[in-house]
Design an enzyme around this catalytic site. Structure first.
Site, PDB file in Angstrom:
ATOM      1  N   LYS A 116      57.342  16.861 -11.946  1.00 61.90           N
ATOM      2  CA  LYS A 116      57.923  18.158 -12.288  1.00 61.90           C
ATOM      3  C   LYS A 116      57.414  18.666 -13.637  1.00 61.90           C
ATOM      4  O   LYS A 116      57.111  19.850 -13.796  1.00 61.90           O
ATOM      5  CB  LYS A 116      59.444  18.060 -12.285  1.00 61.90           C
ATOM      6  CG  LYS A 116      60.073  17.910 -10.904  1.00 61.90           C
ATOM      7  CD  LYS A 116      61.576  17.901 -11.005  1.00 61.90           C
ATOM      8  CE  LYS A 116      62.226  17.912  -9.624  1.00 61.90           C
ATOM      9  NZ  LYS A 116      61.928  16.721  -8.834  1.00 61.90           N
ATOM     10  N   GLU A 200      66.459  21.412 -18.508  1.00 60.94           N
ATOM     11  CA  GLU A 200      66.466  22.826 -18.136  1.00 60.94           C
ATOM     12  C   GLU A 200      67.845  23.434 -18.370  1.00 60.94           C
ATOM     13  O   GLU A 200      68.868  22.742 -18.243  1.00 60.94           O
ATOM     14  CB  GLU A 200      66.108  23.012 -16.653  1.00 60.94           C
ATOM     15  CG  GLU A 200      64.675  22.706 -16.313  1.00 60.94           C
ATOM     16  CD  GLU A 200      64.391  22.952 -14.840  1.00 60.94           C
ATOM     17  OE1 GLU A 200      63.211  22.959 -14.478  1.00 60.94           O
ATOM     18  OE2 GLU A 200      65.353  23.130 -14.058  1.00 60.94           O
ATOM     19  N   HIS A 235      73.212  18.138  -3.343  1.00 58.82           N
ATOM     20  CA  HIS A 235      71.871  18.650  -3.648  1.00 58.82           C
ATOM     21  C   HIS A 235      70.922  18.519  -2.458  1.00 58.82           C
ATOM     22  O   HIS A 235      69.701  18.571  -2.635  1.00 58.82           O
ATOM     23  CB  HIS A 235      71.276  17.933  -4.865  1.00 58.82           C
ATOM     24  CG  HIS A 235      72.090  18.084  -6.110  1.00 58.82           C
ATOM     25  ND1 HIS A 235      72.219  19.286  -6.778  1.00 58.82           N
ATOM     26  CD2 HIS A 235      72.843  17.184  -6.797  1.00 58.82           C
ATOM     27  CE1 HIS A 235      73.002  19.113  -7.833  1.00 58.82           C
ATOM     28  NE2 HIS A 235      73.404  17.857  -7.862  1.00 58.82           N
ATOM     29  N   ARG A 292      53.769  19.667   1.261  1.00 58.04           N
ATOM     30  CA  ARG A 292      53.887  19.201   2.646  1.00 58.04           C
ATOM     31  C   ARG A 292      54.594  20.269   3.454  1.00 58.04           C
ATOM     32  O   ARG A 292      55.018  21.297   2.926  1.00 58.04           O
ATOM     33  CB  ARG A 292      54.701  17.910   2.697  1.00 58.04           C
ATOM     34  CG  ARG A 292      56.066  18.047   2.006  1.00 58.04           C
ATOM     35  CD  ARG A 292      56.944  16.847   2.218  1.00 58.04           C
ATOM     36  NE  ARG A 292      58.131  16.851   1.382  1.00 58.04           N
ATOM     37  CZ  ARG A 292      59.223  17.559   1.593  1.00 58.04           C
ATOM     38  NH1 ARG A 292      59.288  18.361   2.649  1.00 58.04           N
ATOM     39  NH2 ARG A 292      60.264  17.488   0.786  1.00 58.04           N
TER      40      ARG A 292
END
Length: 664
Positions: A116, A200, A235, A292
């Site tokens: 990330k 974040e 999530h 993907r």
């Protein structure tokens, strides 16, 4: 085009890839573990190779065995599906080293988007909007805390190599940051072998929207519009839809362009998904890129009419994109529901075991089912407990919602827990119907989704009781009793009244049925009905209840009768049926055999006095024992059978007379 490919996956995605390959005339090779020896993807493929024991680490994650299987069978390419090795750069490199085409992006693109923090740095350079935060290399705890304090709380700590909701912590106060950081790093190290994190700003009530992109080796890029994947638990996605509803067109255009910019920045080839975290006003921030095919790709296929797997195969073979951007259009609206073997009311814990009964909705231009599971299959602890993906299409979102509600009502699973009723409640919730979407929708609708009590419909109870009665007679037909093939139940000379009892969630329910000329009169908790009907097959019946005709879906199992109604399933458990226990019977007469069987016990003698509900005989039929009980107080005059005797339906079993004041 390729002549043969190997699918390095299992379940519904392996079956999905096989279907597209077969359409193009490509031979397919499946791989399987011990647990999947009889799986559908193994049966659908042209060849199948065993690769190891049931745990994924000993089979589907064994890259060397999969490469050897491809070489041994002459497969020219490997499709990784999603999950397992689909985003593993070393596996992609191994394919390349063995002259096998990896049906996915270049290794460099996988590496660029695999972490990330790295991907965010690249996206920042490409001008793709990022959530305010820190994604640098300095991993000192105090430094990260300073960054979080500067960003402002709440913040998210996210594992750089994370995914699937793991390695993520929400921190709402500065004093909680260091402990949350330590916990997140520990989980990241355990799950991904990498404890690096990024920080974040936490977006309040965010939407999760992703854009499907495609690139080829000739420098062409297109997007297939977007999908809203906001409805999540832990999530993890539950429902997805395309296109994203109630987002301003300029915001959508910005997201789509950002996704193309992201793909171009890493020279992407093949199918990929750029995911955004989106403010309620439509402002989008890059979250990550999945290199993907996504689980939810069918909703994109339904609104564009494109087979994305076919595109993957063509692009991997070196062909240019089959269409350019101006040729791709949105038509209608699609929704996907992930049907899982799990218990939503118990924290979504997986339900492990055998599916004793499975009925999929009828597929047509509006309804699609992607699955690798059939009736009788086991849901094991080794893999994801998904049963199927249910995808529906409508001319608009409202029409798609109607289709989904109807399709879920036709999706029947028995033998283990599932989330079908939960999914139906989500699409009927106020928030979802109004497209008031964010990743906290399930928590916001907690009262409706988890605490709504569903009262038992009286008509359903009456239909359940008659279904049980018809099943018992129907299943005990014998060659010596041909009357059942020519006459209806209520025309045979049998005991005219029945008290049918069931247990549901520790409560006992009783329906009283009395045979009439054209059916039955039924009584349940004070309500009365006239009902007639017939079994259509082993899992459906048709009834006329108070003049209205209705179809009825059910499954009979060893312990009872599971009834399916409006997306709900009701697992009624058997209680010994109290045949003949109705005071409305004549005070003089005989009890008759309610079905063919064998007398197992005779518990009374001639001239015995009996009380109402005393067991007089027991009868075994279909490996179940039924009690023949006294319908009222009386005296036994005759017993016509002994233990071990075979009886036919309607045979007289016991003659007795009611006790009156004149009887001594």
């Amino acid at each position: 085009m390729f002549e043969k490919i190997l699918i390095a996956n299992r379940g519904e995605i392996a079956c999905r890839v096989i279907r597209s390959a077969q359409k193009l005339g490509i031979a397919t090779v499946a791989v399987y573990s011990d647990a999947d020896a009889q799986a559908q993807h193994v049966k659908l493929a042209d060849e199948a190779i065993y690769i190891g024991e049931s745990p994924a680490a000993q089979s589907y994650l064994q890259a060397d065995r999969i490469i050897q299987a491809a070489l041994a069978t002459g497969a020219q390419a490997i499709h990784p599906g999603y999950g397992f090795l689909s985003e593993n750069d070393r596996f992609a490199e191994a394919c390349q080293a063995n002259n096998i085409v990896f049906i996915g992006p270049p290794v460099a693109a996988i590496l660029a988007m695999g972490l990330k923090a790295t991907s965010k740095s690249l996206m920042e350079k490409a001008g793709v909007p990022l959530t305010p935060g820190y994604h640098g290399n300095n991993q000192e705890a105090e430094f990260l805390k300073q960054q979080a304090d500067a960003i402002g709380y709440p913040v998210l700590i996210k594992a750089s190599a994370g995914g699937g909701g793991k390695g993520m912590r929400l921190v709402e106060r500065s004093e909680d940051f260091l402990s949350s950081l330590a916990s997140c790093k520990s989980e990241a190290k355990s799950s991904f072998g990498n404890d690096e994190v990024l920080i974040e700003r936490y977006v309040i009530n965010p939407r999760h929207i992703e854009v499907q992109v495609f690139g080829d080796s000739h420098g062409n890029y297109v997007h297939f519009f977007e999908r809203d994947c906001s409805v999540q638990r832990r999530h993890q996605k539950v429902l997805e839809e395309a296109p994203a509803p109630l987002v301003a067109q300029d915001k959508l255009d910005a997201m789509r362009q950002a996704a193309i910019d992201a793909a171009r920045a890493v020279d992407y080839v093949g199918a990929g998904t750029v995911e955004f975290i989106v403010e309620q006003d439509g402002t989008a921030y890059f979250m990550e890129m999945n290199t993907r095919l996504q689980v939810e790709h069918p909703v994109t296929e339904m609104i564009t009419g494109v087979d994305l797997v076919e595109w993957q195969l063509r692009v991997a073979f070196g062909e240019p994109l089959p269409k350019q951007q101006h040729e791709l259009k949105i038509h209608g609206h699609a929704i996907e529901a992930r049907v899982y073997a799990e218990e939503p009311e118990k924290g979504f814990i997986p339900a492990i075991g055998q599916i004793s009964y499975l009925h999929y909705p009828e597929q047509n231009q509006h309804v699609r089912v992607d699955s690798g599971i059939v009736q009788g299959d086991e849901i094991s602890s080794y893999y994801d407990p998904m049963i199927a993906k249910l995808i529906v299409w409508g001319e608009n979102r409202e029409a798609a919602l109607v289709q989904m509600h109807h399709a879920l009502g036709q999706f029947h699973v028995d033998g283990l827990g599932n989330n079908i009723a939960f999914l139906d409640r989500i699409i009927r919730s106020k928030s979802f119907k109004q497209a008031d979407l964010d990743t906290n929708l399930i928590q916001r609708e907690d009262e409706f989704l988890f605490k709504t009590k569903h009262s038992l419909n009286a008509k359903m109870m009456v239909a359940t009781a008659l279904t049980e009665l018809l099943l018992r007679f129907n299943q005990n037909k014998t060659a010596s009793n041909p009357v059942w093939s020519s006459q209806t139940l209520w025309r045979v000379n049998i005991s005219p009244s029945y008290a049918i009892q069931f247990n549901l969630e520790d409560a006992v329910y009783q329906v009283n049925l009395s045979a009439e000329k054209d059916g039955f009169s039924a009584e349940y908790q004070g309500e009365k009905f006239l009902i007639s009907g017939k079994l259509l097959n082993a899992n459906s019946a048709q009834f006329r209840i108070n003049g209205k005709q209705e179809k009825f879906a059910f499954n009979q199992n060893k312990s009872g009768l599971t009834v399916f109604q409006n997306g709900q399933s009701y697992p009624f458990k058997y209680i010994q049926n109290n045949f003949g226990a109705d005071e409305s019977q004549s005070t003089e007469g005989n009890l008759k055999a309610p079905m063919p069987g064998v007398i197992t016990q005779v518990l009374v003698n001639i001239n015995d006095k009996v009380q109402k509900d005393d067991v007089l005989m027991t009868l075994e039929a279909m490996k179940m024992e039924y009690a023949i009980r006294a319908p009222y107080d009386g005296i036994v005059h005759s017993c016509y059978f002994q233990a071990g005797d075979q009886v036919k339906v309607g045979d007289e079993l016991v003659e007795f007379q009611a006790i009156t004041e004149d009887v001594a």
